[in-house]
Design a protein around this motif. Structure first.
Motif, short mmCIF file in Angstrom:
data_model
loop_
_atom_site.label_atom_id
_atom_site.label_comp_id
_atom_site.label_asym_id
_atom_site.label_seq_id
_atom_site.Cartn_x
_atom_site.Cartn_y
_atom_site.Cartn_z
N ARG A 172 -0.77 1.98 -6.33
CA ARG A 172 -0.78 3.41 -6.68
C ARG A 172 -2.17 3.77 -7.20
NH1 ARG A 172 3.58 6.53 -7.31
NH2 ARG A 172 2.69 7.59 -9.12
N LEU A 217 -2.26 10.06 -15.42
CA LEU A 217 -2.57 8.74 -14.86
C LEU A 217 -1.50 7.68 -15.13
CD1 LEU A 217 -6.38 8.67 -15.72
CD2 LEU A 217 -5.27 9.37 -13.58
N THR A 242 -0.32 4.58 -12.66
CA THR A 242 -1.30 4.32 -11.61
C THR A 242 -1.96 2.98 -11.89
OG1 THR A 242 -3.06 5.47 -12.79
CG2 THR A 242 -1.81 6.75 -11.21
N ILE A 278 -2.28 9.37 -5.30
CA ILE A 278 -1.97 10.49 -6.16
C ILE A 278 -3.23 11.33 -6.27
CG2 ILE A 278 -1.24 11.23 -8.46
CD1 ILE A 278 -0.51 7.72 -7.54
N ALA A 287 -4.88 6.85 -8.16
CA ALA A 287 -5.15 8.26 -8.45
C ALA A 287 -6.58 8.56 -8.04
CB ALA A 287 -4.96 8.54 -9.94
N VAL A 306 -5.48 14.26 -7.69
CA VAL A 306 -5.60 14.94 -8.98
C VAL A 306 -6.65 16.03 -8.83
CG1 VAL A 306 -6.12 14.68 -11.43
CG2 VAL A 306 -5.03 12.80 -10.19
N VAL A 339 -8.01 4.19 -10.58
CA VAL A 339 -8.47 5.58 -10.58
C VAL A 339 -9.83 5.62 -9.88
CG1 VAL A 339 -9.15 7.56 -11.98
CG2 VAL A 339 -7.31 6.05 -12.76
N LYS A 398 -1.04 15.87 -8.76
CA LYS A 398 -0.92 16.17 -10.18
C LYS A 398 -2.09 17.07 -10.58
CE LYS A 398 1.64 12.07 -11.44
NZ LYS A 398 1.79 11.00 -12.43
#
Length: 105
Positions: free
Chosen positions: A2, A63, A66, A28, A4, A30, A69, A47
């Protein structure tokens, strides 16, 4: 995994997001305007976060769960500001072209 991606619907972020999703990662996205982002990239989970306003607590929620990042947000491209103005260091402002005037003979 996962992952972000901050700025996932921007120029660089959209390519990074597409590649990671194609490789089987859960991406994900952002960003500030996730309604437009969802229309453009409906396959991603989205998100909302505004880098200029988000607190540490806000980021903890965004976050959560996740594993990695990636920051592709353009908000960090500007140089540091001092009291709302560029700090005056050489690298903070655009290069100026110096010209020399020649005296005509």
């Amino acid at each position: 995994m996962r992952i972000a991606i901050i700025g996932a619907y921007g120029l660089i972020g959209s390519y990074v997001s597409a590649r990671l999703a194609a490789d089987g990662h859960v991406v994900i996205g952002v960003g500030r305007d996730i309604d437009a982002a969802r229309r453009r990239f409906p396959a991603l989970e989205w998100k909302r976060a505004d880098m200029a306003k988000a607190s540490v607590a806000d980021w903890a929620v965004v976050l959560a769960e996740t594993e990695a990042v990636i920051n592709c947000a353009g908000a960090l491209q500007d140089g540091p500001l001092r009291h709302g103005r560029p700090s005056g260091r050489r690298g903070d402002r655009p290069a100026r072209r110096r010209t020399r005037r020649r005296a005509s003979a």
